[in-house]
Write a protein that holds these residues in place. Structure first.
Motif, PDB file in Angstrom:
ATOM      1  N   GLN A  14       0.811  -1.223   0.000  1.00 39.28           N
ATOM      2  CA  GLN A  14       0.000   0.000   0.000  1.00 39.28           C
ATOM      3  C   GLN A  14       0.844   1.273   0.000  1.00 39.28           C
ATOM      4  O   GLN A  14       0.309   2.368   0.142  1.00 39.28           O
ATOM      5  N   SER A  15       2.136   1.135  -0.198  1.00 42.38           N
ATOM      6  CA  SER A  15       3.024   2.307  -0.191  1.00 42.38           C
ATOM      7  C   SER A  15       2.732   3.209  -1.377  1.00 42.38           C
ATOM      8  O   SER A  15       2.410   2.736  -2.467  1.00 42.38           O
ATOM      9  N   ASP A  16       2.860   4.512  -1.159  1.00 37.62           N
ATOM     10  CA  ASP A  16       2.619   5.454  -2.259  1.00 37.62           C
ATOM     11  C   ASP A  16       3.879   5.697  -3.096  1.00 37.62           C
ATOM     12  O   ASP A  16       3.856   6.437  -4.062  1.00 37.62           O
ATOM     13  N   LYS A  17       4.992   5.077  -2.719  1.00 37.35           N
ATOM     14  CA  LYS A  17       6.201   5.151  -3.550  1.00 37.35           C
ATOM     15  C   LYS A  17       6.773   3.751  -3.723  1.00 37.35           C
ATOM     16  O   LYS A  17       6.402   2.838  -2.986  1.00 37.35           O
ATOM     17  N   PRO A  18       7.653   3.559  -4.708  1.00 34.41           N
ATOM     18  CA  PRO A  18       8.235   2.223  -4.901  1.00 34.41           C
ATOM     19  C   PRO A  18       8.953   1.740  -3.642  1.00 34.41           C
ATOM     20  O   PRO A  18       9.509   2.548  -2.889  1.00 34.41           O
ATOM     21  N   PHE A  58       8.704  -3.330  -5.572  1.00 35.62           N
ATOM     22  CA  PHE A  58       7.251  -3.260  -5.708  1.00 35.62           C
ATOM     23  C   PHE A  58       6.848  -1.846  -6.091  1.00 35.62           C
ATOM     24  O   PHE A  58       7.380  -0.876  -5.556  1.00 35.62           O
ATOM     25  N   LYS A  59       5.903  -1.742  -7.009  1.00 35.76           N
ATOM     26  CA  LYS A  59       5.350  -0.459  -7.406  1.00 35.76           C
ATOM     27  C   LYS A  59       3.844  -0.646  -7.480  1.00 35.76           C
ATOM     28  O   LYS A  59       3.368  -1.557  -8.159  1.00 35.76           O
ATOM     29  N   ASP A  60       3.106   0.178  -6.778  1.00 39.19           N
ATOM     30  CA  ASP A  60       1.641   0.069  -6.751  1.00 39.19           C
ATOM     31  C   ASP A  60       1.189  -1.348  -6.398  1.00 39.19           C
ATOM     32  O   ASP A  60       0.260  -1.885  -7.009  1.00 39.19           O
ATOM     33  N   ALA A  66       2.621  -4.242  -6.901  1.00 40.75           N
ATOM     34  CA  ALA A  66       3.036  -5.341  -7.779  1.00 40.75           C
ATOM     35  C   ALA A  66       4.556  -5.383  -7.910  1.00 40.75           C
ATOM     36  O   ALA A  66       5.231  -4.354  -7.843  1.00 40.75           O
ATOM     37  N   VAL A  67       5.095  -6.595  -8.108  1.00 40.08           N
ATOM     38  CA  VAL A  67       6.537  -6.749  -8.311  1.00 40.08           C
ATOM     39  C   VAL A  67       6.885  -6.257  -9.713  1.00 40.08           C
ATOM     40  O   VAL A  67       6.311  -6.713 -10.699  1.00 40.08           O
ATOM     41  N   VAL A  68       7.820  -5.314  -9.808  1.00 39.06           N
ATOM     42  CA  VAL A  68       8.241  -4.806 -11.120  1.00 39.06           C
ATOM     43  C   VAL A  68       9.672  -5.214 -11.466  1.00 39.06           C
ATOM     44  O   VAL A  68      10.093  -5.092 -12.614  1.00 39.06           O
ATOM     45  N   ALA A  69      10.434  -5.693 -10.475  1.00 39.53           N
ATOM     46  CA  ALA A  69      11.819  -6.100 -10.742  1.00 39.53           C
ATOM     47  C   ALA A  69      12.280  -7.055  -9.659  1.00 39.53           C
ATOM     48  O   ALA A  69      11.825  -6.986  -8.521  1.00 39.53           O
ATOM     49  N   GLU A  70      13.218  -7.942 -10.048  1.00 42.07           N
ATOM     50  CA  GLU A  70      13.731  -8.935  -9.106  1.00 42.07           C
ATOM     51  C   GLU A  70      15.209  -9.183  -9.381  1.00 42.07           C
ATOM     52  O   GLU A  70      15.636  -9.251 -10.523  1.00 42.07           O
ATOM     53  N   LYS A  71      15.985  -9.290  -8.309  1.00 44.29           N
ATOM     54  CA  LYS A  71      17.403  -9.648  -8.396  1.00 44.29           C
ATOM     55  C   LYS A  71      17.689 -10.654  -7.299  1.00 44.29           C
ATOM     56  O   LYS A  71      17.240 -10.488  -6.176  1.00 44.29           O
ATOM     57  N   VAL A  72      18.442 -11.687  -7.627  1.00 47.66           N
ATOM     58  CA  VAL A  72      18.850 -12.664  -6.622  1.00 47.66           C
ATOM     59  C   VAL A  72      20.365 -12.628  -6.523  1.00 47.66           C
ATOM     60  O   VAL A  72      21.053 -12.648  -7.543  1.00 47.66           O
ATOM     61  N   GLY A  73      20.876 -12.554  -5.297  1.00 48.44           N
ATOM     62  CA  GLY A  73      22.317 -12.526  -5.095  1.00 48.44           C
ATOM     63  C   GLY A  73      22.815 -11.131  -4.758  1.00 48.44           C
ATOM     64  O   GLY A  73      22.122 -10.152  -4.953  1.00 48.44           O
ATOM     65  N   ALA A  74      24.024 -11.087  -4.234  1.00 44.79           N
ATOM     66  CA  ALA A  74      24.620  -9.814  -3.828  1.00 44.79           C
ATOM     67  C   ALA A  74      25.253  -9.133  -5.032  1.00 44.79           C
ATOM     68  O   ALA A  74      25.870  -9.776  -5.878  1.00 44.79           O
TER      69      ALA A  74
END
Length: 106
Positions: free
Chosen positions: A17-21, A80-82, A84-92
């Protein structure tokens, strides 16, 4: 603004429910790479606090949310944006690569 912690119970309020990413760092106490990217995420949070929230979710203490988002390895970073997941990265990643990825995602 520094990174904050989230839990299974307040994930919806803090992230969906955040209003920013929101960048969510799925991590655990025993995970070396998770600890390695912690300082970079803190610095990015300081730099981008106006346009991006960064929250950390300990997968050992909060098993429901990682399961819901199919988190298989850690660290896993989801943006997350609005709600929903918009991007994903696994690992350092090094801080510069993290910043580039965030810029492209938000």
């Amino acid at each position: 603004m520094a990174t904050t912690k989230t839990t299974d119970s307040d994930f919806s309020t803090q992230v969906l429910q955040s209003d920013k990413p929101v960048l969510v760092d799925f991590w655990a106490e025993w995970c070396g790479p998770c600890k390695a990217i912690g300082p970079a995420l803190e610095e990015i949070s300081e730099d981008k606090g106006d346009s991006l929230s960064i929250v950390k979710l300990n997968i050992d203490e909060n098993p429901l949310t990682p399961q819901q988002y199919n988190v298989r390895g850690i660290p896993t970073l989801l943006i997350f944006k609005d709600g929903a997941v918009v991007a994903e990265k696994v690992g350092a990643l090094p801080k510069s690569q993290l910043e580039n990825w965030i810029e492209q995602s938000i």
